[in-house]
Design a protein around this motif. Structure first.
Motif, PDB file in Angstrom:
ATOM      1  N   VAL A 110      33.787  33.190  13.958  1.00  0.00           N
ATOM      2  CA  VAL A 110      34.597  32.071  14.436  1.00  0.00           C
ATOM      3  C   VAL A 110      33.892  31.498  15.658  1.00  0.00           C
ATOM      4  N   SER A 114      36.387  26.634  17.742  1.00  0.00           N
ATOM      5  CA  SER A 114      37.545  27.093  16.964  1.00  0.00           C
ATOM      6  C   SER A 114      38.395  28.078  17.758  1.00  0.00           C
ATOM      7  N   THR A 115      37.736  28.988  18.480  1.00  0.00           N
ATOM      8  CA  THR A 115      38.462  29.983  19.276  1.00  0.00           C
ATOM      9  C   THR A 115      39.376  29.312  20.291  1.00  0.00           C
ATOM     10  N   VAL A 121      42.444  29.035  14.637  1.00  0.00           N
ATOM     11  CA  VAL A 121      42.245  30.478  14.450  1.00  0.00           C
ATOM     12  C   VAL A 121      43.278  31.035  13.477  1.00  0.00           C
ATOM     13  N   VAL A 137      34.112  37.032  16.641  1.00  0.00           N
ATOM     14  CA  VAL A 137      34.806  35.926  17.314  1.00  0.00           C
ATOM     15  C   VAL A 137      34.072  35.572  18.603  1.00  0.00           C
ATOM     16  N   LYS A 138      33.575  34.340  18.660  1.00  0.00           N
ATOM     17  CA  LYS A 138      32.899  33.890  19.881  1.00  0.00           C
ATOM     18  C   LYS A 138      33.931  33.565  20.961  1.00  0.00           C
ATOM     19  N   ASN A 139      33.495  33.676  22.208  1.00  0.00           N
ATOM     20  CA  ASN A 139      34.401  33.285  23.300  1.00  0.00           C
ATOM     21  C   ASN A 139      34.662  31.784  23.230  1.00  0.00           C
ATOM     22  N   PRO A 140      35.806  31.323  23.739  1.00  0.00           N
ATOM     23  CA  PRO A 140      36.081  29.883  23.728  1.00  0.00           C
ATOM     24  C   PRO A 140      35.119  29.130  24.630  1.00  0.00           C
ATOM     25  N   TRP A 148      40.406  33.984  24.125  1.00  0.00           N
ATOM     26  CA  TRP A 148      39.474  34.875  23.417  1.00  0.00           C
ATOM     27  C   TRP A 148      40.239  36.075  22.848  1.00  0.00           C
ATOM     28  N   ALA A 151      42.539  35.060  19.935  1.00  0.00           N
ATOM     29  CA  ALA A 151      41.820  34.850  18.676  1.00  0.00           C
ATOM     30  C   ALA A 151      41.497  36.190  18.007  1.00  0.00           C
TER      31      ALA A 151
END
Length: 375
Positions: A110, A114-115, A121, A137-140, A148, A151
């Motif tokens: 992700v 998106s995060t 999410v 999941v990447k950090n926002p 984060w 998500a």
């Protein structure tokens, strides 16, 4: 308070091979030949555990290259068949999830944009229910740890237990050498809240500059991150997206070979004893620091009362400037960084203002409460 995440160990869903774990591949899948040729070169390095490629690219402005689309999934299938490398792609919609899984993609991630949106999410999480696939999941984009965590929790609540976080840095108005500020403290905070959550560092997006990838990669490994996601292109000079931050497979090997690997666990008894002794000294100093900060706040309250009695404003900019200049100079002489000193002073100053504000408004708060009681 620790995060309650139901997750499996990293080694249960990806073969790390030689340390460190490396996920590599082009920022964007551009052509079938470009992707497959890059995959072969990466596989030949024997340093890469999975092949990444952007199929759908969420761009900031319309008109920019937004990814080759679903056809790129077929190219990934061919690359996997010919090299044996598991594949990883970013998904931003339920349709992306459906198409990626149908194409046999091994790992999903992700993206930062998106995060930042819980609705997006949740849509991805709903599409993942009942599916056994690793998700990272990447950090926002912005420095918001709660987003984060949220998500990660949404994806985990969907039943995904093969879960990892990707630290790719955060947007900042301050200009620096980095494309996205690492803000290591946020990543460290997440690691302390979820010690068993694997964390992968993305030095490509943090730096935006291939010359800094080795430096950030080493920093990430020193902070006990479990792996790296590095963008690699057969010829970065002609890449359609993010050319400056991509490296050739040969350059990737050179970066990896120059990294120093350290272990988080200590087995040597003598080393353990020495660390325990030094940590004991730190504990004593920390206790003293907290005691002195408490004493400082008591004095701040007295200052607040004096200001109240004499009709003086809480904030006095000249006094703050004086503190900042004097303490920064003193700290520099003691070999403390200016950045750390300023952050520390800002925290102390903010708490002092809060204390003085409480003193200033104490009577007004009491009067307001009385009015509500008798209303």
């Amino acid at each position: 308070m620790k995060l309650e995440l139901n997750i499996q160990p990293l080694e249960s869903w990806i073969k790390t091979g030689k340390e460190p774990l490396v996920i590599a591949g082009p920022c964007s899948a551009e052509t079938e030949d470009q992707l497959v040729a890059t995959a072969h070169l990466l596989a030949q390095t024997c340093r890469v555990s999975a092949l990444r490629a952007g199929i759908w690219k969420p761009r900031t402005r319309p008109g920019e290259f937004e990814g080759i689309g679903s056809i790129g999934l077929e190219w990934l299938k061919r690359a996997k068949a010919e090299t044996g490398l598991p594949t990883a792609v970013e998904v931003a919609t339920a349709k992306h999830v459906e198409e990626a899984l149908k194409a046999g993609v091994d790992i999903l991630w992700v993206g930062a944009r998106s995060t930042a949106n819980p609705f997006t999410v949740q849509e991805i999480a709903d599409a993942l229910k009942g599916v056994d696939v690793p998700v990272m999941v990447k950090n926002p984009v912005n420095p918001d740890l709660s987003l984060w965590i949220g998500a990660l929790e949404r994806i985990n609540n969907a039943g995904i237990t093969k879960l990892a976080a990707i630290h790719r840095g955060f947007s900042s108005y301050e200009k620096s050498a980095f494309r996205n500020e690492p803000m290591w403290d946020i990543a460290i905070h997440l690691k302390t809240l979820a010690p068993h959550l694997p964390m992968i560092n993305d030095p490509s997006h943090i730096t935006g500059n291939r010359s800094l990838i080795g430096y950030v990669s080493q920093k990430a490994l020193d902070l006990d991150m479990q792996g790296l996601m590095i963008e690699s292109h057969i010829d970065p000079s002609v890449a359609w997206t993010d050319a400056a931050q991509q490296v050739t497979p040969a350059a990737l090997v050179e970066i990896i070979d120059h990294l120093t690997l350290r272990k988080p666990e200590v087995r040597d008894t003598e080393v353990k004893d020495k660390l325990a002794e030094l940590r004991s000294q730190i504990d004593k100093i920390d206790d003293l620091v907290i005691q002195k900060v408490a004493e400082r706040m008591q004095i701040s309250e007295k200052i607040g009362q004096y200001k109240k009695d004499n009709g003086i404003t809480i904030l006095q900019v000249n006094r703050w400037d004086e503190i900042l200049n004097k303490r920064t100079t003193y700290a520099k002489a003691l070999k403390l960084s200016a950045e750390f000193t300023e952050k520390l002073l800002e925290l102390l100053h903010s708490e002092s203002i809060r204390k003085q504000t409480e003193v200033m408004n104490k009577d007004q708060a009491g009067q307001a409460a009385d009015k509500l009681t008798h209303a």
